[in-house]
Design a protein around this motif. Sequence first.
Motif, short mmCIF file in Angstrom:
data_model
loop_
_atom_site.label_atom_id
_atom_site.label_comp_id
_atom_site.label_asym_id
_atom_site.label_seq_id
_atom_site.Cartn_x
_atom_site.Cartn_y
_atom_site.Cartn_z
N ARG A 30 0.85 -1.20 0.00
CA ARG A 30 0.00 0.00 0.00
C ARG A 30 0.88 1.24 0.00
O ARG A 30 1.96 1.23 0.59
CB ARG A 30 -0.93 -0.01 1.21
CG ARG A 30 -2.07 -0.99 1.06
CD ARG A 30 -3.04 -0.96 2.22
NE ARG A 30 -4.25 -1.71 1.94
CZ ARG A 30 -4.35 -3.04 2.02
NH1 ARG A 30 -3.31 -3.74 2.40
NH2 ARG A 30 -5.48 -3.63 1.74
N HIS A 32 -2.03 1.35 -3.18
CA HIS A 32 -2.16 0.77 -4.49
C HIS A 32 -3.55 1.09 -5.05
O HIS A 32 -4.43 1.55 -4.33
CB HIS A 32 -1.95 -0.76 -4.45
CG HIS A 32 -3.00 -1.49 -3.65
ND1 HIS A 32 -2.76 -2.03 -2.41
CD2 HIS A 32 -4.28 -1.78 -3.94
CE1 HIS A 32 -3.85 -2.61 -1.96
NE2 HIS A 32 -4.79 -2.48 -2.87
N SER A 98 -1.92 -2.05 -9.06
CA SER A 98 -0.74 -1.27 -9.41
C SER A 98 -0.39 -0.28 -8.30
O SER A 98 -1.26 0.16 -7.53
CB SER A 98 -0.96 -0.51 -10.72
OG SER A 98 -2.08 0.36 -10.60
N GLY A 99 0.90 0.07 -8.27
CA GLY A 99 1.37 1.05 -7.30
C GLY A 99 2.84 0.86 -7.03
O GLY A 99 3.37 -0.23 -7.26
N ASN A 103 3.10 -3.56 -11.14
CA ASN A 103 1.90 -3.73 -11.95
C ASN A 103 1.60 -5.21 -12.08
O ASN A 103 2.45 -5.97 -12.57
CB ASN A 103 2.17 -3.11 -13.33
CG ASN A 103 0.93 -2.94 -14.13
OD1 ASN A 103 -0.15 -2.76 -13.60
ND2 ASN A 103 1.08 -3.00 -15.44
#
Length: 115
Positions: A30, A32, A98-99, A103
């Motif tokens: 996190r 994300h 994603s983040g 991905n």
Amino acid sequence: QVQLVESGGGLVQPGGSLRLSCAASGSIFRPHVMGWYRQAPGKQRELVATISSSGSTNYKDSVKDRFTISRDNAKNTVYLQMNSLKPEDMAVYYCRLSGLGRNYWGQGTQVTVSS
């Protein structure tokens, strides 16, 4: 690594509803964004809806009044409630997480809208 498993696709008549689920597992980080994308035959993959880890949502204009994205953080699962389905919604639907420069994609689930 993060694994994403989609479920809930299938065949539905025009005007019907489906609920897609995407369960995430593994090293989930996190912040994300989780989202749903779709790809119809001969077309590019396109964004349908996204939801951030804080709950902010974003929708493709053509689905805004028909689809709802939500998430259960305790289950690491994101949902896509699809109502009033149209033939043009027919596609393979993919989940994405994603983040932080990473991905991940799920394997996809087929949604067929046909009478």
